[in-house]
Design a protein around this motif. Structure first.
Motif, PDB file in Angstrom:
ATOM      1  N   LYS A   1      31.744  23.140  36.018  1.00  0.00           N
ATOM      2  CA  LYS A   1      31.686  23.964  34.809  1.00  0.00           C
ATOM      3  C   LYS A   1      32.863  24.932  34.780  1.00  0.00           C
ATOM      4  CE  LYS A   1      28.696  27.167  37.151  1.00  0.00           C
ATOM      5  NZ  LYS A   1      27.397  27.651  37.383  1.00  0.00           N
ATOM      6  N   HIS A   2      33.134  25.455  33.607  1.00  0.00           N
ATOM      7  CA  HIS A   2      34.189  26.453  33.448  1.00  0.00           C
ATOM      8  C   HIS A   2      33.627  27.798  33.894  1.00  0.00           C
ATOM      9  CE1 HIS A   2      37.846  28.125  31.724  1.00  0.00           C
ATOM     10  NE2 HIS A   2      37.092  29.161  31.409  1.00  0.00           N
ATOM     11  N   ASP A   3      34.174  28.308  34.981  1.00  0.00           N
ATOM     12  CA  ASP A   3      33.692  29.556  35.558  1.00  0.00           C
ATOM     13  C   ASP A   3      34.911  30.399  35.929  1.00  0.00           C
ATOM     14  OD1 ASP A   3      32.899  31.541  37.392  1.00  0.00           O
ATOM     15  OD2 ASP A   3      31.283  30.311  38.197  1.00  0.00           O
ATOM     16  N   GLN A   4      35.111  31.504  35.238  1.00  0.00           N
ATOM     17  CA  GLN A   4      36.294  32.343  35.464  1.00  0.00           C
ATOM     18  C   GLN A   4      36.403  32.817  36.908  1.00  0.00           C
ATOM     19  OE1 GLN A   4      38.214  31.468  32.692  1.00  0.00           O
ATOM     20  NE2 GLN A   4      39.028  33.461  33.151  1.00  0.00           N
ATOM     21  N   ASP A   5      35.279  33.178  37.528  1.00  0.00           N
ATOM     22  CA  ASP A   5      35.320  33.625  38.925  1.00  0.00           C
ATOM     23  C   ASP A   5      35.785  32.499  39.840  1.00  0.00           C
ATOM     24  OD1 ASP A   5      34.536  36.224  38.408  1.00  0.00           O
ATOM     25  OD2 ASP A   5      32.403  35.772  38.673  1.00  0.00           O
ATOM     26  N   LEU A   6      35.264  31.293  39.629  1.00  0.00           N
ATOM     27  CA  LEU A   6      35.675  30.140  40.425  1.00  0.00           C
ATOM     28  C   LEU A   6      37.167  29.876  40.254  1.00  0.00           C
ATOM     29  CD1 LEU A   6      35.212  27.490  42.089  1.00  0.00           C
ATOM     30  CD2 LEU A   6      34.790  26.396  39.888  1.00  0.00           C
ATOM     31  N   ILE A   7      37.632  29.910  39.016  1.00  0.00           N
ATOM     32  CA  ILE A   7      39.051  29.666  38.741  1.00  0.00           C
ATOM     33  C   ILE A   7      39.911  30.707  39.451  1.00  0.00           C
ATOM     34  CG2 ILE A   7      40.806  29.672  36.920  1.00  0.00           C
ATOM     35  CD1 ILE A   7      38.591  28.464  35.079  1.00  0.00           C
ATOM     36  N   TRP A   8      39.554  31.967  39.331  1.00  0.00           N
ATOM     37  CA  TRP A   8      40.309  33.051  39.965  1.00  0.00           C
ATOM     38  C   TRP A   8      40.330  32.880  41.478  1.00  0.00           C
ATOM     39  CZ3 TRP A   8      39.244  37.046  43.338  1.00  0.00           C
ATOM     40  CH2 TRP A   8      40.203  38.050  43.408  1.00  0.00           C
ATOM     41  N   GLN A   9      39.179  32.615  42.081  1.00  0.00           N
ATOM     42  CA  GLN A   9      39.094  32.469  43.532  1.00  0.00           C
ATOM     43  C   GLN A   9      39.883  31.256  44.022  1.00  0.00           C
ATOM     44  OE1 GLN A   9      34.950  32.397  44.592  1.00  0.00           O
ATOM     45  NE2 GLN A   9      34.571  34.389  43.661  1.00  0.00           N
ATOM     46  N   ALA A  10      39.748  30.142  43.334  1.00  0.00           N
ATOM     47  CA  ALA A  10      40.438  28.922  43.755  1.00  0.00           C
ATOM     48  C   ALA A  10      41.952  29.054  43.602  1.00  0.00           C
ATOM     49  CB  ALA A  10      39.923  27.725  42.967  1.00  0.00           C
TER      50      ALA A  10
END
Length: 72
Positions: free
Chosen positions: A37-46
């Protein structure tokens, strides 16, 4: 041209851990992450962990091939 790593993770809370692990062993290779899913926290962390790009599933074959080719 070095191949990139494509990671498909269902454990999104562990995604940045796996990106860091791959980058530590193979710092010269880009990591493409496939997310559920589109998750801003995941994107930032990755991205901070060193991911080259993150694609949200479903991903069509053409997009995946294009991103893979552009990562090298």
């Amino acid at each position: 041209m070095k191949p990139s790593f494509v990671m498909d993770t269902n454990l999104e809370s562990k995604a940045s851990h796996w990106v860091r692990a791959v980058r530590k062993i193979h710092p010269e290779r880009p990591v493409l992450l496939l997310a559920q899913k589109h998750d801003q926290d995941l994107i930032w962390q990755a991205m901070n962990a060193g991911a080259y790009d993150i694609l949200v599933k479903p991903v069509d074959e053409g997009t995946l091939l294009l991103r893979h080719a552009s990562s090298n």
